[in-house]
Each structure stands twice: as C-alpha cells, then as structure tokens.
Design an enzyme around this catalytic site. Structure first.
Site, short mmCIF file in Angstrom:
data_model
loop_
_atom_site.label_atom_id
_atom_site.label_comp_id
_atom_site.label_asym_id
_atom_site.label_seq_id
_atom_site.Cartn_x
_atom_site.Cartn_y
_atom_site.Cartn_z
N TYR A 128 -61.84 2.19 -66.42
CA TYR A 128 -62.32 2.90 -67.51
C TYR A 128 -62.51 4.43 -67.05
CZ TYR A 128 -64.74 3.30 -71.98
OH TYR A 128 -65.03 3.83 -73.45
N HIS A 133 -61.20 9.97 -72.18
CA HIS A 133 -61.19 8.51 -73.11
C HIS A 133 -62.35 8.16 -73.14
CE1 HIS A 133 -59.45 5.14 -74.69
NE2 HIS A 133 -60.06 4.46 -73.45
N ARG A 142 -70.28 5.13 -80.77
CA ARG A 142 -71.74 5.19 -80.63
C ARG A 142 -72.42 6.53 -81.01
NH1 ARG A 142 -69.70 2.49 -76.10
NH2 ARG A 142 -69.84 4.56 -74.94
N GLU A 199 -52.41 1.58 -75.13
CA GLU A 199 -53.40 2.29 -73.93
C GLU A 199 -52.35 2.81 -73.02
OE1 GLU A 199 -57.10 0.21 -72.86
OE2 GLU A 199 -58.09 1.13 -74.42
N GLU A 201 -51.64 3.80 -69.79
CA GLU A 201 -52.32 3.59 -68.28
C GLU A 201 -51.44 3.71 -67.19
OE1 GLU A 201 -55.32 0.63 -67.93
OE2 GLU A 201 -55.82 0.53 -70.04
N GLN A 240 -61.46 -5.91 -81.11
CA GLN A 240 -62.21 -5.35 -80.22
C GLN A 240 -63.79 -5.03 -80.54
OE1 GLN A 240 -60.57 -2.28 -78.00
NE2 GLN A 240 -62.17 -1.90 -76.74
N TYR A 244 -66.90 -7.33 -78.78
CA TYR A 244 -67.04 -6.83 -77.52
C TYR A 244 -68.30 -6.62 -76.97
CZ TYR A 244 -68.96 -2.06 -78.55
OH TYR A 244 -69.69 -0.92 -78.83
N LYS A 253 -57.75 -7.82 -76.09
CA LYS A 253 -56.70 -7.18 -74.87
C LYS A 253 -56.04 -8.05 -74.32
CE LYS A 253 -59.29 -3.14 -74.35
NZ LYS A 253 -58.74 -1.95 -74.34
N THR A 349 -57.28 4.05 -70.06
CA THR A 349 -56.53 5.15 -70.79
C THR A 349 -56.69 6.31 -70.18
OG1 THR A 349 -57.14 3.38 -72.68
CG2 THR A 349 -56.17 5.64 -73.13
CA CA Z 1 -57.53 -0.42 -70.99
#
Ligand code: CA
Length: 417
Positions: A128, A133, A142, A199, A201, A240, A244, A253, A349
């Site tokens: 992460y 991101h 949040r 995502e 990546e 998610q 989570y 995921k 990501t």
């Molecule tokens: Ca990911």
C-alpha cells in the site's frame, strides 16, 4: 540494437527487453518463450537448435508449464539466455540458412500464441505504498485532515493476499458477490458488488528464496527480485468498506487479480532507474538504502466497454511510489518471514498527484461522486459488466523502450443463484 525481426518503433518488446513467459506452442505444449516485436520465440525450439548448449541448458529445461524452475536457476543463467537471444536476433550475426531454421523451428506470430499463467505463485503479498493513493483513500473513508495513518511513513504497509485467484491477462471474471451494507440500511445484504474497481499496480517476482528466520537487507534485496509484471488487483469497494474492520480486506480482494504474461527482468528495466520521493521522517535503519531504487515506468489504464473502443482513464508512473521494492522486501523479511521463488508482491495502487493519474475508479470518480464520461455517452463510477479493463506500462529513455505488454480482464455479469 537492430534486429532481423521486425520491431515497430513503439513496441514494448525491443531487443533490450527479452522478457520470459509461458506460451502454448502448437505441437509442443507449454514452453518458456520470449518475445521480440510481434514475434514469440519458443526457447525450447532455440535449445533444439543448440543455441543454449554452451550455458548447459537442455531442451527439457524450456519445456515447462511455469517459469519457477528456470527462475530458480538464478539470475546469472537467465541473463545468459537473454544475452544469447539478443545476439542471435541482432542483424548480421546468424547466417541466412540459420535464420530460416530458426524461423521454422522457434518463431510464431504473437497473435497465434496463447500466453499462459507464467508462475506457480505460492504466496502473494500486496503493499500500500503510494502516498497519493493512501492519502486519497484516507480522505474518502476517514478524516481529510489526518488522511495518512500514523504508521504509514514508518512501515511499508501490506497484507497477505490470495495466490490461487491470480489470473493471466485475457481472463474473464464474473462480478463477485458478497455482503454489502447500504448506508441507509440497518443490516447487510448478500449482493453482487455494485462498486467493482481496478487497482493499477505493478508486482515483483521473487527470484531467490530466503530461509525461514533469515532477513533480506535493502542492499541485498534486488538479488532476490527476478523481475516485474503489471498487476490489476481487482477490488469490490462496497464489500471492502463493510468487511475490512479490523483485519483488512478479505472477500473484496480475493476473487481475482490479473497479471501481464511477460516477466520483465530487473536487468531490462535498468535504464529507467531513478530516485524516489524524499522520505520524511527518516525511516528506521533497516529500511534505509543506497542509490536509486525507483523506476520511471509509464502506466496507463483503459476501459473498453463491451461494444465500444478503448478509452484511457488513467495515466500514472511507477516512480510515484513512496516505498521502493527493496524496502518492501526488507520489511517483509525483517521478522524472518521466508520468501519463495515465484512469490508475487504487489506494489499497491499507484496514484499520481493529479486527478487523471489516480490508479483506481474509487479515486477517479471520487467514490462515485464525479462519474467519468465516456465517448460513447455512458458514464462510469466503477466497472460495468462486459467492460474490459486494460493496463499497459513501459519505460522509455534515450531511444530504448522496454514494456510489459498488457494485463486485460473482462468483467462478466454475476453468476445466477
Ligand atoms: Ca491493492
């Protein structure tokens, strides 16, 4: 380097690349292959013609369903194979009669060869590591004033993913179902996800294992990284956000992730090495490193609606990564966790600093509040059924271009029942 095989100027597969993958070769089955331009080269065929006699490879070394054993032989021997291929396909090295033998035994049109899952992936970890991101997600879910959690600039945050559902480019995936809890509902429901996302990546492939209990330092880390891939870590945002807490993503995921079929070696990416973002506050000693550890790799995501044409929705760059691969691997093993050949580590990501560089629909549509307008008149907050999501990436510098090809996946409607 000028080849006797045609290579278009914008090809990802220049003579400087020579990646490794597994192709389904008519009459020969699964073989280790490489690619130059639009030509797939069956390395088992090249071995039959004796080109790898000197490093001591047998034909059977290339008649393999996955790359793991080849990678486990070590970088030195893989580099030797790359060098032999580069020499052999450079103009003026082999004779006309040898060229015609090679064409007959080892060359195939890329459009006629199905590329298969290149690795037996034992374990898959997802990091992460893009600050942009993590900041965007923190702002949405949040607190905009404290978007990054206190640990983020100290730890390359990651979680253990699911290896069994990593698929190769060209895959079709049914829209997954799971528990979602609409904001106005008292209880969750079981439903196909309404917020399917990609995502953007990359991933690195472990080329050498460490024993359980041993750690890999940042200075050793690149010896353990065989190469890189494009990686689409498909995510169901509504599943998610409900599931989570407190242990992180689970069913949102683990239903599918998609990789590009060619493992591009770290050696081929060397020309694109660059410095990463300045890390402040200073990291703990085991995460410090020498030299440049990021890579300037241009990344793009396109959406192709069922009947439409490809539309670019995101352009980003691997060099935005706050934490580099060496730091990720040093952190992953600082507790003695053992990595094995073929393990895959996703970058997380990769978002850039501006809107068009965000690496997920979650960020591009800002949680669905700013839908993207497509030229066919439709809009996208997330991924629709029958959309194909395509990721591409390459490095380009001083006339050298090395790329990954693509990682594409088509989303089918949820299974009935
Ligand atoms: Ca990911």
């Amino acid at each position: 380097m000028n080849s006797w095989i045609e290579i278009e100027a914008d090809s990802d597969f220049s003579l400087d690349n020579i990646p490794f993958g597994i192709g389904l070769i008519p009459g020969s089955g699964k073989c280790i292959c490489t690619r130059i331009g639009n030509t797939v080269i069956n390395l088992a065929g090249m071995a039959k013609l004796g080109y790898f006699d000197h490093p001591g490879f047998r034909v059977s070394d290339f008649e393999k369903p996955v790359l793991n054993d080849f990678i486990a032989n070590g970088k030195k021997s893989a580099c030797r194979v790359r060098t032999i291929i580069q020499e052999c396909f450079t103009k003026g090295i082999v004779s006309d009669s040898d060229m015609s033998l090679i064409r007959q035994i080892a060359l195939h049109k890329a459009s006629e060869i199905q590329m298969l899952m290149p690795l037996q992936v034992g374990d898959y970890t997802d990091f992460y590591s893009s600050m942009e991101h993590a900041t965007n997600v923190g702002m949405m879910f949040r607190d905009p004033a404290n978007a990054l959690l206190p640990n983020w600039k100290h730890i390359p945050v990651g979680y253990h993913g699911r290896a069994s559902s990593i698929l190769v480019s060209g895959a079709e995936v049914h829209r997954p179902k799971g528990q979602i809890k609409p904001a106005d509902a008292a209880s969750p429901v079981l439903s196909p996800t309404l917020q399917l996302d990609f995502e953007l990546e990359t991933a690195f492939v472990i080329g050498k294992g460490n024993s359980l209990g041993d750690s890999i330092s940042t200075s050793e880390a690149e010896d353990y990284i065989f190469g890189m891939l494009l990686f689409n870590d498909l995510s169901a945002r509504d599943i998610q956000s409900w599931e989570y807490v407190p242990l992180g993503p689970f069913l949102s995921k683990n239903f599918a992730s998609v990789i590009s079929p060619w493992v591009v070696t770290l050696e081929a990416l060397e020309p694109f090495r660059c410095a990463g973002p300045v890390q402040q506050p200073e990291v703990l000693p085991y995460l410090r490193f020498e030299g440049e550890r990021n890579f300037d790799l241009k990344l793009e995501v396109l959406i192709k609606p069922g009947t439409g044409s490809e539309v670019s929705v995101c352009k980003s760059n691997f060099n935005y990564m706050y934490w580099n691969m060496s730091q990720q691997l040093a952190h992953h093993t600082v507790n003695g966790c053992n990595m094995r050949v073929g393990d895959v580590c996703g970058s997380g990501t990769i978002s850039g600093p501006v809107e068009g560089s965000y690496g997920s629909m979650l960020e591009l549509s800002w949680k669905g509040t700013k839908p993207l307008q497509l030229p066919d008149g439709s809009e996208r907050k997330f991924i629709n059924d029958n959309d194909t999501v395509i990721m591409r990436g390459f490095g380009e510098k001083d006339g050298i271009r090395v790329g990954f090809g693509e990682a594409a996946v088509t989303v089918l409607p949820a299974k009935q029942g």
